[in-house]
Design a protein around this motif. Structure first.
Motif, short mmCIF file in Angstrom:
data_model
loop_
_atom_site.label_atom_id
_atom_site.label_comp_id
_atom_site.label_asym_id
_atom_site.label_seq_id
_atom_site.Cartn_x
_atom_site.Cartn_y
_atom_site.Cartn_z
N TRP A 84 0.84 -1.20 0.00
CA TRP A 84 0.00 0.00 0.00
C TRP A 84 0.87 1.24 0.00
CZ3 TRP A 84 -5.07 0.15 -0.80
CH2 TRP A 84 -5.82 -0.99 -0.56
N SER A 85 0.39 2.31 -0.64
CA SER A 85 1.07 3.60 -0.55
C SER A 85 0.82 4.16 0.85
CB SER A 85 0.53 4.56 -1.61
OG SER A 85 -0.83 4.87 -1.35
N PRO A 86 1.65 5.09 1.30
CA PRO A 86 1.47 5.66 2.65
C PRO A 86 0.10 6.31 2.86
CG PRO A 86 3.64 6.21 1.84
CD PRO A 86 2.90 5.57 0.69
N ASN A 87 -0.48 6.89 1.80
CA ASN A 87 -1.79 7.54 1.96
C ASN A 87 -2.96 6.58 1.75
OD1 ASN A 87 -1.91 7.21 -0.82
ND2 ASN A 87 -1.92 9.39 -1.30
N ARG A 114 -4.15 5.28 -0.94
CA ARG A 114 -4.92 5.46 -2.18
C ARG A 114 -4.45 4.56 -3.32
NH1 ARG A 114 -5.31 11.11 -4.25
NH2 ARG A 114 -6.92 10.12 -5.49
N TYR A 115 -3.27 3.97 -3.18
CA TYR A 115 -2.70 3.15 -4.25
C TYR A 115 -2.20 1.83 -3.70
CZ TYR A 115 -2.78 7.61 -6.64
OH TYR A 115 -3.20 8.80 -7.17
N LEU A 116 -2.26 0.83 -4.53
CA LEU A 116 -1.77 -0.50 -4.19
C LEU A 116 -0.84 -0.94 -5.32
CD1 LEU A 116 -2.20 -3.00 -2.29
CD2 LEU A 116 -3.96 -3.73 -3.89
N ALA A 117 0.37 -1.33 -4.98
CA ALA A 117 1.33 -1.82 -5.98
C ALA A 117 1.37 -3.34 -5.89
CB ALA A 117 2.71 -1.25 -5.72
N THR A 118 1.28 -3.99 -7.04
CA THR A 118 1.37 -5.45 -7.08
C THR A 118 2.44 -5.84 -8.09
OG1 THR A 118 -0.38 -5.58 -8.78
CG2 THR A 118 -1.05 -5.82 -6.47
N THR A 119 3.14 -6.93 -7.78
CA THR A 119 4.11 -7.50 -8.71
C THR A 119 3.78 -8.97 -8.89
OG1 THR A 119 6.45 -7.73 -9.25
CG2 THR A 119 5.83 -8.02 -6.94
N SER A 120 4.13 -9.50 -10.04
CA SER A 120 3.69 -10.84 -10.40
C SER A 120 4.80 -11.63 -11.08
CB SER A 120 2.48 -10.70 -11.35
OG SER A 120 2.14 -11.93 -11.92
N TYR A 121 4.61 -12.94 -11.15
CA TYR A 121 5.51 -13.79 -11.91
C TYR A 121 5.47 -13.48 -13.41
CZ TYR A 121 6.54 -16.80 -7.93
OH TYR A 121 6.97 -17.30 -6.74
N ASP A 122 4.49 -12.68 -13.86
CA ASP A 122 4.48 -12.28 -15.28
C ASP A 122 5.46 -11.14 -15.56
OD1 ASP A 122 3.20 -9.98 -14.33
OD2 ASP A 122 1.28 -10.44 -15.24
N ILE A 162 2.10 -3.36 -11.31
CA ILE A 162 0.94 -2.52 -11.60
C ILE A 162 0.66 -1.68 -10.37
CG2 ILE A 162 -1.51 -2.44 -12.18
CD1 ILE A 162 -1.18 -5.10 -13.62
N ILE A 163 0.43 -0.39 -10.59
CA ILE A 163 0.01 0.53 -9.54
C ILE A 163 -1.49 0.74 -9.72
CG2 ILE A 163 0.33 2.77 -8.46
CD1 ILE A 163 2.88 1.00 -8.50
N TRP A 164 -2.26 0.31 -8.72
CA TRP A 164 -3.72 0.41 -8.77
C TRP A 164 -4.18 1.61 -7.95
CZ3 TRP A 164 -5.75 -3.34 -11.84
CH2 TRP A 164 -5.02 -4.51 -12.01
#
Length: 50
Positions: A26-29, A31-39, A43-45
């Protein structure tokens, strides 16, 4: 060239990683979620509060 994009996401919709997610943060605020994958993508959501 690295591609980075911010996507608006409603959980359960299509679009995203094509493989297993291996890490999230999660971002500190909150508002955003960063995910990383085996692909080999990150992605920043942007998460809209309900």
């Amino acid at each position: 060239m690295n591609d980075a994009s911010v996507q608006s996401m409603i959980f359960g919709k299509t679009g995203g990683h094509s493989s297993t997610i291996i890490d999230i943060a999660w971002s500190p605020n909150g508002r955003y979620l960063a995910t990383t994958s085996y692909d080999k993508t990150v992605i920043i959501w942007q998460v809209d509060g309900a």
